[in-house]
Motif scaffolding. Sequence first.
Motif, PDB file in Angstrom:
ATOM      1  N   THR A 119      -2.333  -6.337   9.869  1.00  0.00           N
ATOM      2  CA  THR A 119      -2.007  -5.843   8.535  1.00  0.00           C
ATOM      3  C   THR A 119      -3.153  -4.976   8.009  1.00  0.00           C
ATOM      4  O   THR A 119      -4.319  -5.338   8.160  1.00  0.00           O
ATOM      5  CB  THR A 119      -1.785  -7.031   7.564  1.00  0.00           C
ATOM      6  N   PRO A 120      -2.843  -3.844   7.392  1.00  0.00           N
ATOM      7  CA  PRO A 120      -3.909  -3.008   6.824  1.00  0.00           C
ATOM      8  C   PRO A 120      -4.676  -3.764   5.728  1.00  0.00           C
ATOM      9  O   PRO A 120      -4.138  -4.651   5.068  1.00  0.00           O
ATOM     10  CB  PRO A 120      -3.174  -1.818   6.225  1.00  0.00           C
ATOM     11  N   MET A 121      -5.922  -3.374   5.555  1.00  0.00           N
ATOM     12  CA  MET A 121      -6.778  -4.017   4.555  1.00  0.00           C
ATOM     13  C   MET A 121      -6.231  -3.763   3.153  1.00  0.00           C
ATOM     14  O   MET A 121      -5.934  -2.632   2.789  1.00  0.00           O
ATOM     15  CB  MET A 121      -8.195  -3.438   4.667  1.00  0.00           C
ATOM     16  N   LYS A 122      -6.092  -4.836   2.377  1.00  0.00           N
ATOM     17  CA  LYS A 122      -5.653  -4.732   0.979  1.00  0.00           C
ATOM     18  C   LYS A 122      -6.823  -5.127   0.097  1.00  0.00           C
ATOM     19  O   LYS A 122      -7.276  -6.259   0.124  1.00  0.00           O
ATOM     20  CB  LYS A 122      -4.476  -5.657   0.706  1.00  0.00           C
ATOM     21  N   LEU A 123      -7.300  -4.162  -0.687  1.00  0.00           N
ATOM     22  CA  LEU A 123      -8.416  -4.411  -1.596  1.00  0.00           C
ATOM     23  C   LEU A 123      -7.895  -4.523  -3.017  1.00  0.00           C
ATOM     24  O   LEU A 123      -6.839  -3.998  -3.356  1.00  0.00           O
ATOM     25  CB  LEU A 123      -9.441  -3.291  -1.497  1.00  0.00           C
ATOM     26  N   TYR A 124      -8.658  -5.216  -3.846  1.00  0.00           N
ATOM     27  CA  TYR A 124      -8.310  -5.381  -5.251  1.00  0.00           C
ATOM     28  C   TYR A 124      -8.914  -4.241  -6.058  1.00  0.00           C
ATOM     29  O   TYR A 124      -9.992  -3.747  -5.743  1.00  0.00           O
ATOM     30  CB  TYR A 124      -8.838  -6.720  -5.774  1.00  0.00           C
TER      31      TYR A 124
END
Length: 114
Positions: A57-62
């Motif tokens: 899964t691609p990186m999900k940043l806040y």
Amino acid sequence: MKRLCLTTIFALLGSLAGAPVHAADSEDEMPDAQKIRYCKRIRDHAIQALYSRDGGTPMKLYEEDGSNGPRIINVIIRHIYAEPKIATPQQAETFGLTTCHEMMGLKGGQTQGD
């Protein structure tokens, strides 16, 4: 006289309403026990980042809003995605907890209440 009384009341209420906001903004006001509980919640994000990375899964940043929470989580997520040596949930948990403690200013890796 009535106008002076109302002005005084509104002035007092206005100053009281603003006081808690400023106290809550100060990071020094957060007790160590609360910081420790916060870091325990942060470690869940570290474990999820490991599972997401391993699952492709691609990186999900806040979105960072200037507070510590999103900034700390994003540092942990970026590092886990970049560091292949973090390969188990225990390693991710330890890294997340240690990083959070360092960034929150906790000394000695305090983990009371585990």
